[in-house]
Design an enzyme around this catalytic site. Structure first.
Site, mmCIF file in Angstrom:
data_model
loop_
_atom_site.group_PDB
_atom_site.id
_atom_site.type_symbol
_atom_site.label_atom_id
_atom_site.label_comp_id
_atom_site.label_asym_id
_atom_site.label_seq_id
_atom_site.Cartn_x
_atom_site.Cartn_y
_atom_site.Cartn_z
ATOM 1 C CD GLU A 193 -3.079 -0.628 0.142
ATOM 2 O OE1 GLU A 193 -2.723 -0.622 -1.054
ATOM 3 O OE2 GLU A 193 -4.227 -0.390 0.495
ATOM 4 C CB THR B 254 -4.896 6.089 -3.116
ATOM 5 O OG1 THR B 254 -5.951 5.202 -3.458
ATOM 6 C CG2 THR B 254 -4.922 6.330 -1.623
HETATM 7 N N1 HSE Z 1 -7.801 5.230 3.817
HETATM 8 C C1 HSE Z 1 -7.271 5.291 2.483
HETATM 9 C C2 HSE Z 1 -7.615 6.629 1.898
HETATM 10 C C3 HSE Z 1 -7.868 4.189 1.678
HETATM 11 O O1 HSE Z 1 -8.783 7.029 1.987
HETATM 12 O O2 HSE Z 1 -6.734 7.312 1.357
HETATM 13 C C4 HSE Z 1 -7.451 4.163 0.235
HETATM 14 O O3 HSE Z 1 -8.165 3.135 -0.421
#
Ligand code: HSE
Length: 313
Positions: free
Chosen positions: A128, A181
């Site tokens: 991630e 993201t």
């Molecule tokens: N919590 C993360 C965000 C999840 O909202 O950036 C990304 O899928």
């Protein structure tokens, strides 16, 4: 030598109330991944279908997660990874998390489980980090553990499985635009107003309480996002209209799935979920925009083995 194929589910992170700390796994959409144990000490991605993603170990989320895990193990074998992507990158339903969670799960199975699922979350988070620039676990933890998962603390890591009521369904509508993201995190404010923090804490507590007591009304009242939604929703086409439509058609509530552009809704019962899904999708169709839609019970299993083969040497 063994070869294992796993299903890696899509996930909904944040779930309106819990930015970076709450997520859930769904069932009807996910990637598959086949990992083969080899006798030479090499980690390799041999094939990716369904998406144009880098094959290099250090450029691919699955490669990075697997490498982080193998660094902590003293083994002489290697692994070949084949990925079939059904979750579109940049869709907001945990595409990178599915790859990162899938690979660490599969390798762990092939090695007869040296790590617990919670330990695997920490390795999957490295994937991630590559994808979004941040070490968040609200997709990888539910992808690995199933159900609703709360990350109570990142340092030290403290991951809690949360009850999900049996009639709870999730709907996801994915308008065909891509949001990275890493980009949608950059638009967020670094500071939160105390009055927003009070409301958000109250709703997160309300949601968790509603999940444990099967109180659908409380879940519904609590599904609010005062901090992230006002900023990110501006990037999602017809967001307000889709959200209103979900509510008018009986959804308990809705919000941005992960970092978007997908929008999720929670519903009580499958009939309600199907109705809400169709209504949300219709907003996009009526406005000439392509979108996909899914509905699913909460997936209590997370990543699971769908094929386990012993190979003849
Ligand atoms: N919590 C993360 C965000 C999840 O909202 O950036 C990304 O899928």
């Amino acid at each position: 030598m063994r070869k294992i194929t796993v299903f890696c589910p899509a996930t909904i992170a944040n779930v309106a109330c819990g930015f970076d700390i709450l997520g859930l796994a769904i069932d009807n959409i996910g990637d598959t991944m086949t990992v083969t144990m080899t006798s030479h000490k090499k980690l390799e991605i041999t094939k990716i279908t369904g998406a144009d993603l880098p094959m290099g170990i250090d450029e691919n989320v699955a490669g990075v997660a697997a490498k982080a895990m193998l660094k902590d193990l003293d083994i002489s074998c290697g692994f070949e990874i084949e990925i079939v992507k059904n979750i579109k990158p940049g869709s907001g339903i945990g595409s990178s998390a599915a790859s990162a969670a899938g690979v660490v799960y599969a390798i762990n199975e092939l090695l007869d489980r040296p790590f617990s699922l919670k330990e695997l979350v920490v390795y999957a988070m490295q994937g991630e980090k590559l994808a979004s620039g941040s070490l968040h676990a609200d997709n990888v933890a539910p992808a690995l553990m199933g159900g609703f998962v709360l990350i109570r603390s990142y340092s030290p890591i403290d991951i809690i499985s949360i009850n999900s009521p049996t009639e709870l369904y999730a709907v996801v509508v994915h308008p065909q635009v891509e949001l990275k993201t890493s980009d949608t995190r950059k638009i967020l404010k670094k500071e939160v107003l105390l009055k927003d923090s009070i409301k958000q804490n109250a709703d997160l507590a309300g949601l968790i309480s509603g999940l444990y007591t099967n109180d659908y009304e409380l879940i519904s009242r609590s599904l609010n996002d005062y901090i992230i939604e006002p900023l990110r929703s501006l990037l999602i086409p017809f967001y307000d209209k889709v959200k209103l439509t979900a509510k008018q058609n009986g959804a308990l509530g809705s919000g941005i799935s992960g970092s978007g552009p997908s929008i999720f809704a929670l519903c009580k019962g499958e009939e309600s979920a199907v109705k809400v899904k169709k209504a949300m999708l219709k907003v996009y169709i009526d406005n000439g925009l392509n979108a996909n839609a899914y509905h699913s019970k909460i997936n209590d299993n997370g990543v699971k083995t769908i094929k386990d083969e012993v190979l003849q040497s």
